[in-house]
Design a protein around this motif. Sequence first.
Motif: not given
Length: 513
Positions: A420-447
Amino acid sequence: MAMFDNRAFLVMHIRNSFITSDDTGMSELILECDDAIERHLGISEKRPISWPQKEFEEIKGSDSFSASEADIELSHSCDIYPDMDFSGHRRRSNTAQRLEKLQLEKHAQSKIKHIQWKNVKNNVSDYSEHFEAKDLNIVKSCAPRKSLLATQLEQYSSNNPFMEFAKYDGRTVGGIPTKKIDIYLTMAPPNERSYPMTVVTISSAKVQHLIGLIQWQYTMEKREPSLIENSEAYTLHMVEDDGEVDMDFPPLDNREPISKFGFTKLALVEKPVMSPSQKTLHMITVEIPGQNAVTFTQDNEMLVKELLEKVLAERVTKRKRVFSYRLERRTCPGIALDSELPVSTLGTTEFCLVRENSKRNDEPQTGVNEMDEALSSHHYKSFVVTMHNRLGKADVQLGICGEKIEIDPTTANGHFRRGSLTFRKLKPVVYSIDVIAACTLQDGKSSERSAFRLVHHSSNEFKNCDFECDLPTAKEIVTKINNILEMRLSSVRRDYLRYKQTNKLSQRHTLLL
């Protein structure tokens, strides 16, 4: 108390005090101030009448009496200061003030009339002429009063049928990315078509929402003629610089976000109304397992069972007709379509043929499909996912293209929340594709839900961004990002792979020891 040894000064001070303090001016005449000043200055050797002979000789023979002192100390009169209670005119005497006060009181009393009250016996009938009885049974019908605010609210026209699209207006929001577009109205009078209507929408709105926002603003500005009360009756087309509609290109897809397109000028075009005798023809694509997709040109009146029969007659051999088949939407695996529904009501033109009691395989079957998917990975596409961090979770819009990755908070749930708690608002973020190292799929919590991690380089270290969404969407996002990373192979990507390889070797060496 001051002590003075100059008697001449004291005498002159006392004389001047009498003169200045006497309002009537009699002291000045008696003391003969002018004659005394002349004798003190040596102009005359005759003493004043009011001075004793002995005192005058002592003062005249004293060494302290000099012409210089007389010039300074024995002036005609002392200096007058504002605090000496002496103004340009003399104060009025107390007698004059009392007389004026009595005169004012007499004038005020002259306006008062005294009436002597006498007990006179009168009949009750005499009073009835002056005090008439009121009939209490008569109830006055007074209409309820309305305030000025209520009157203005009644006069305000709130009959706008497109009020649900007002939330996409970017002029009334703050802290959210917006987009300004000039809309040319083809249904406007000829003399107004050259002047576009400026619309500001939020970047997360889709093309269908933008059409509804245009209709809402058009109605609020009371333009003529009135629009059709259906946002699906219009489409957005590209225009030339002079506002001419370019019909050589198809309209914008209503399901795509408006941030995907970089147009600053568009045209609102009404869809042509087809007569009942005319049929709308469109392309229908059906994917068949192990074979190439088949395409048909059909009208809106065709049913799902008719389409299924046509596909079976086209591609499925008679030997395989012993099995039962069904049609599914390409984007909704496992959900069979009702055979009695018209194809036009399904909202899609892409289907898959699946055998009964079987499961469709979503993985690419051939190398051609993998190549097509890799080439299309650079195209912009957005997804709605849930972002996790130490503060909680927040719904964001993840936009991916070949140059960058955008993380924008959604309109409704842009704040991190934990229970029920609400914290600060998320600001828009832009990442260049040159600073991205990897993207992996984690173990799913459910199906149904699965998590994936985006690794980026910042401040000389690798940082993680965790997201969560449904499993098919997570697989699509991970595949799309990895295809872009493999084709670009930036220095950050090479350093990350080298770092992971070093960790694996160190862990293996530790286990061997």
